[in-house]
Write an enzyme that holds these catalytic residues in place. Structure first.
Site, PDB file in Angstrom:
ATOM      1  N   ASP A 364      37.143  36.186  27.623  1.00  0.00           N
ATOM      2  CA  ASP A 364      38.247  35.236  27.790  1.00  0.00           C
ATOM      3  C   ASP A 364      38.369  34.288  26.581  1.00  0.00           C
ATOM      4  OD1 ASP A 364      40.205  33.723  28.948  1.00  0.00           O
ATOM      5  OD2 ASP A 364      39.086  33.261  30.765  1.00  0.00           O
ATOM      6  N   TRP A 474      38.758  44.367  32.743  1.00  0.00           N
ATOM      7  CA  TRP A 474      39.947  44.000  33.545  1.00  0.00           C
ATOM      8  C   TRP A 474      39.504  43.062  34.665  1.00  0.00           C
ATOM      9  CZ3 TRP A 474      44.960  46.663  33.411  1.00  0.00           C
ATOM     10  CH2 TRP A 474      45.833  46.258  34.424  1.00  0.00           C
ATOM     11  N   ASP A 475      39.838  41.797  34.507  1.00  0.00           N
ATOM     12  CA  ASP A 475      39.350  40.770  35.440  1.00  0.00           C
ATOM     13  C   ASP A 475      40.423  40.433  36.477  1.00  0.00           C
ATOM     14  OD1 ASP A 475      37.590  38.915  36.446  1.00  0.00           O
ATOM     15  OD2 ASP A 475      37.351  37.803  34.574  1.00  0.00           O
ATOM     16  N   ASP A 545      29.092  37.696  38.704  1.00  0.00           N
ATOM     17  CA  ASP A 545      29.083  36.600  37.729  1.00  0.00           C
ATOM     18  C   ASP A 545      27.722  35.931  37.683  1.00  0.00           C
ATOM     19  OD1 ASP A 545      31.543  36.818  36.670  1.00  0.00           O
ATOM     20  OD2 ASP A 545      32.421  35.074  37.665  1.00  0.00           O
TER      21      ASP A 545
HETATM   22  C1  DGJ Z   1      35.181  35.933  35.454  1.00  0.00           C
HETATM   23  C2  DGJ Z   1      34.292  37.047  34.973  1.00  0.00           C
HETATM   24  O1  DGJ Z   1      33.534  37.561  35.998  1.00  0.00           O
HETATM   25  C3  DGJ Z   1      33.437  36.523  33.821  1.00  0.00           C
HETATM   26  O2  DGJ Z   1      32.534  37.504  33.416  1.00  0.00           O
HETATM   27  C4  DGJ Z   1      34.331  36.126  32.694  1.00  0.00           C
HETATM   28  O3  DGJ Z   1      35.001  37.245  32.191  1.00  0.00           O
HETATM   29  C5  DGJ Z   1      35.325  35.071  33.183  1.00  0.00           C
HETATM   30  N1  DGJ Z   1      36.015  35.491  34.366  1.00  0.00           N
HETATM   31  C6  DGJ Z   1      36.327  34.753  32.126  1.00  0.00           C
HETATM   32  O4  DGJ Z   1      37.281  33.895  32.559  1.00  0.00           O
END
Ligand code: DGJ
Length: 725
Positions: A364, A474-475, A545
């Protein structure tokens, strides 16, 4: 493997080497499951299905007081005809009534498996398909229930499609893909429960009276519940016992029901969540519900997981990735968050290259005005402050270093503070009478709209037109609220949840076909959408995360019930850990991350040479053992949910290489010497410990085991490597 039909007995027998699934047509009109379990060679039907005259039974055939749908095991349960358990279907006819009375009509056996329109589904190599045709005469509706049995895994996929052959529109208000009736309830129920940063906790309980419902109404499969349930013998464990498992090949709202009937039978259902769902079926239209995969194992949970692994590796993941080893990556997120310059990133990339990293991932913060999470989602062009000359020269520098390049996107979202939202405020999910709600400062784009999907396909295709981008993360970081679309009429608003997922699948199908060699990694704030639907497009997922090694032991262990280690992205991160503040040794962080698809997510620029040296050695080691980890067999040895740590081992397919991992959570003052027994080795072979050169028989390692050395520190880990002589 095959499907036999015995006409005289009206029996269909679906079988492969280990499993039989036997259906019978009852009274010429209904279909019952007669047996599902370990392979039997011939079903003689001497042990008949018995019916008794029971209180409150409604008799569909007035000549037969013993026969009631309420006690009939059914493969597709009707509605309003006296089966008072949860039905498979609910319809709304034009006159407001809802009874659905479909009867079995005919069958088809095919040597292939058709893809499902607009939905991910298993590919049909080494499979056969049985299609049962049902017909609802009153409204001219055809219903097809399909079963595909596979030779290479103990799985059956099921799907359901419904076609309106009549002249009048109707509405589907419930359509569950699978309905399985067992004649007893003596099972434990296993599910995966969780939250953000705490995904896939294994929960096991006795099946209890009434209905137990697992579900998501969040618009995604969610970290809270995984679209999976398993029923097992009360004494089943990793190696023994019957396990029946169900998983949904879908990424949106779902429901799984486990219902104990009045006489102690058990109904298990899985499908689209009927709440907030309906679908208009106009004349000559069809609707297909997403696929469910059913697995049976008589070798406990290992058998179940291995069946799911083969199923996902051989039938879901795109063929070009099935045998491809995954690169060791460095991700910029925990190293820099939003705060970086391209010079700092290049320094990081140089260090990464130096320690052996293969893929550099820019997470990001690289686009629009993105310096925090309140800006620019939707504006997928380079941030001019951070990349004054655009992304291309930066990517070029990364490639020049000898690294591959990958990038993060969150295409399904838009920030209020973005050019895209200012231009298209109506492109988000919203209701006209309320302010749109934010989550992480973002709105959800309305993927039920074709124009939004086409826009995203174009934006992402532009990005991927740079051939040096070979990986996409891809989040998707918030769940759906105010689910309504500006383009759909009132009577179709309940279609939006499902249309959203169909829109997403359309985008992914288009992009993965257009850019077949780009490796996609799924992410939804970690493992929030880690399901078989997404895996069909994205061969790997960011597991959580939470990068703390000790938390990850549980998260990865739970995830491994369904998903093979190669699909689980796992990173070594900094200490104190950014999520929980824990300090764990670098070795333990590696032991856990190397048990999946290894990556690093820390600022190498801040590390001392000694640590960099360790990382260099870790990566070199991982590259050597990568085929065993990513393509070998995985066995769980010690369950961290119940014990002070966890253990597992990997065995290469040829059984030549074995890697065992043990993690102790807390060091204890007094305990007896612990032993772990390995699994999956060749019994008669001799294995040598590659470090100590000690010799063991395969049987010794599996039955006598290895003793865990004394632990004097919390969060200690051990890794053993064995070679077959
Ligand atoms: C949530 C993801 O799980 C993280 O690894 C990271 O990419 C953040 N978003 C970035 O905003």
């Amino acid at each position: 493997m095959g499907i036999d039909y015995q006409k005289d007995k009206q029996v269909f027998h679906l079988y492969n080497k280990n499993m039989s699934y036997i259906l019978q047509i009852i009274k010429g009109e209904f279909v019952s499951l007669r047996y599902w379990g370990r392979r039997i060679h011939c079903f003689h039907d001497s042990n008949k299905l018995l019916f008794y005259d029971r209180g409150f039974g409604v008799n569909i055939d007035k000549e037969d007081r013993t026969f009631s749908l309420d006690t009939l095991p059914q493969e597709f349960s009707t509605n309003g005809l006296g089966d008072f358990r949860s039905s498979s279907i609910a319809m709304e006819w034009s006159d407001g009534t809802s009874v659905f009375d479909a009867r079995y009509q005919s069958y088809e056996i095919r040597q292939d498996k058709q893809p499902l329109p607009g939905l991910p589904s298993a590919s049909g190599e080494f499979s056969q398909t049985l299609i049962l045709h049902f017909y609802e005469e009153a409204h001219d509706i055809q219903l097809d229930v399909s079963y595909t049995i596979f030779e290479d895994c103990d799985c059956i996929t099921r799907n359901v499609s419904i076609s309106n052959l009549g002249e009048t529109s109707c509405k589907i208000t419930k359509l569950l893909t699978s309905n399985t009736d067992f004649n007893h309830r003596d099972f434990d129920l296993v599910t995966l429960h969780g939250s953000h940063t705490n995904e896939k906790n294994i929960v096991r309980r006795k099946v209890s009276d009434g209905i137990t419902m697992l579900s998501s109404l969040r618009g995604t499969s969610s970290p809270q519940q995984t679209p999976f349930i398993a029923l097992c013998d009360p004494n089943a464990n990793e190696a023994y016992g019957n396990v029946y498992a169900f998983a949904f090949v879908y990424s949106g709202n779902f429901m799984a029901n486990v219902e104990v009937g009045q006489y102690g039978s058990l109904r298990v259902q899985m499908g689209l969540h009927p709440e907030a769902f309906s679908w208009e079926l106009a004349p000559k239209e069809s609707f297909t519900a997403p696929e469910v995969v059913l697995t049976y194992s008589y070798t406990g949970f290992t058998g179940m997981s291995h069946a799911f692994y083969t199923f996902s590796q051989q039938h879901l993941i795109k063929p070009q990735f099935r045998n491809q080893l995954r690169p060791v990556l460095l991700n910029s997120w925990e190293a820099a968050y939003f705060d970086f310059t391209q010079e700092q990133l290049l320094e990081l990339a140089k260090k990464a290259k130096d320690v052996g990293i293969e893929l550099f991932v820019l997470d990001d913060g690289w686009f629009g005005q993105r310096n925090d999470d309140a800006h620019s989602l939707g504006d997928w062009y380079a941030n001019k402050e951070k990349f004054p000359h655009g992304l291309d020269p930066f990517i070029h520098e990364i490639i020049k270093l000898g690294l591959r390049f990958g990038i993060w996107v969150e295409p399904e979202m838009v920030n209020e503070e973005s050019e895209l939202y200012r231009k298209h405020p109506d492109w988000i999910l919203h209701v006209p009478y309320a302010k749109p709600l934010v989550g992480r400062n973002q709105f959800v784009l309305d993927l039920s709209r074709a124009d939004v999907c086409e826009y995203l396909i174009e934006q992402l295709s532009n990005l991927l037109s740079n051939k040096n981008i070979t990986y996409i993360k891809w989040d998707m970081n918030r769940h759906l609220t105010q689910v309504s679309s500006a383009l759909l009429p009132a009577h179709k608003q309940k279609e939006v949840y499902h249309r959203y997922v169909l829109g997403l699948y359309h985008i992914l199908e288009t992009l993965t076909s257009r850019f077949p060699n780009v490796l996609f990694e799924g992410c939804s704030s970690g493992g929030g959408r880690f399901d078989f639907g997404m895996l069909s497009y994205m061969p790997q997922t960011w597991t959580s995360d939470n990068t703390d090694a000790i938390c990850r032991v549980n998260i990865q262990y739970g995830t491994s019930l369904l998903f093979p280690p190669i699909t689980m992205a796992a990173h070594v991160s900094a200490v104190p850990n950014h999520q929980v503040g824990r300090i764990t040794p670098l070795m333990t962080r590696y032991a856990v991350a190397m048990s999946g698809n290894l990556g690093y997510e820390l600022n190498l620029n801040e590390m001392i040479e000694e640590e960099l040296h360790c990382i260099r050695e870790q990566i070199e080691n991982y590259k050597n053992i990568r085929p065993t980890i990513q393509q070998g067999d995985f066995y769980r040895l010690k369950n961290p949910f119940h014990q002070n740590g966890g253990a597992w081992n990997f065995v290469s397919k040829d059984k030549k290489h074995v890697i065992a991992i043990y993690i102790r959570t807390l060091s204890m003052p007094a305990y007896c010497v612990e032993t772990i027994t390995l699994r999956g080795l060749e019994e008669d072979a001799i294995y040598r410990n590659s470090e100590t050169q000690e010799i063991f028989g395969g049987d010794e390692l599996m039955y006598a085991g290895i003793s865990i050395p004394r632990v004097r520190e919390d969060f200690t880990s051990f890794i053993w490597y064995f070679e077959k002589l």
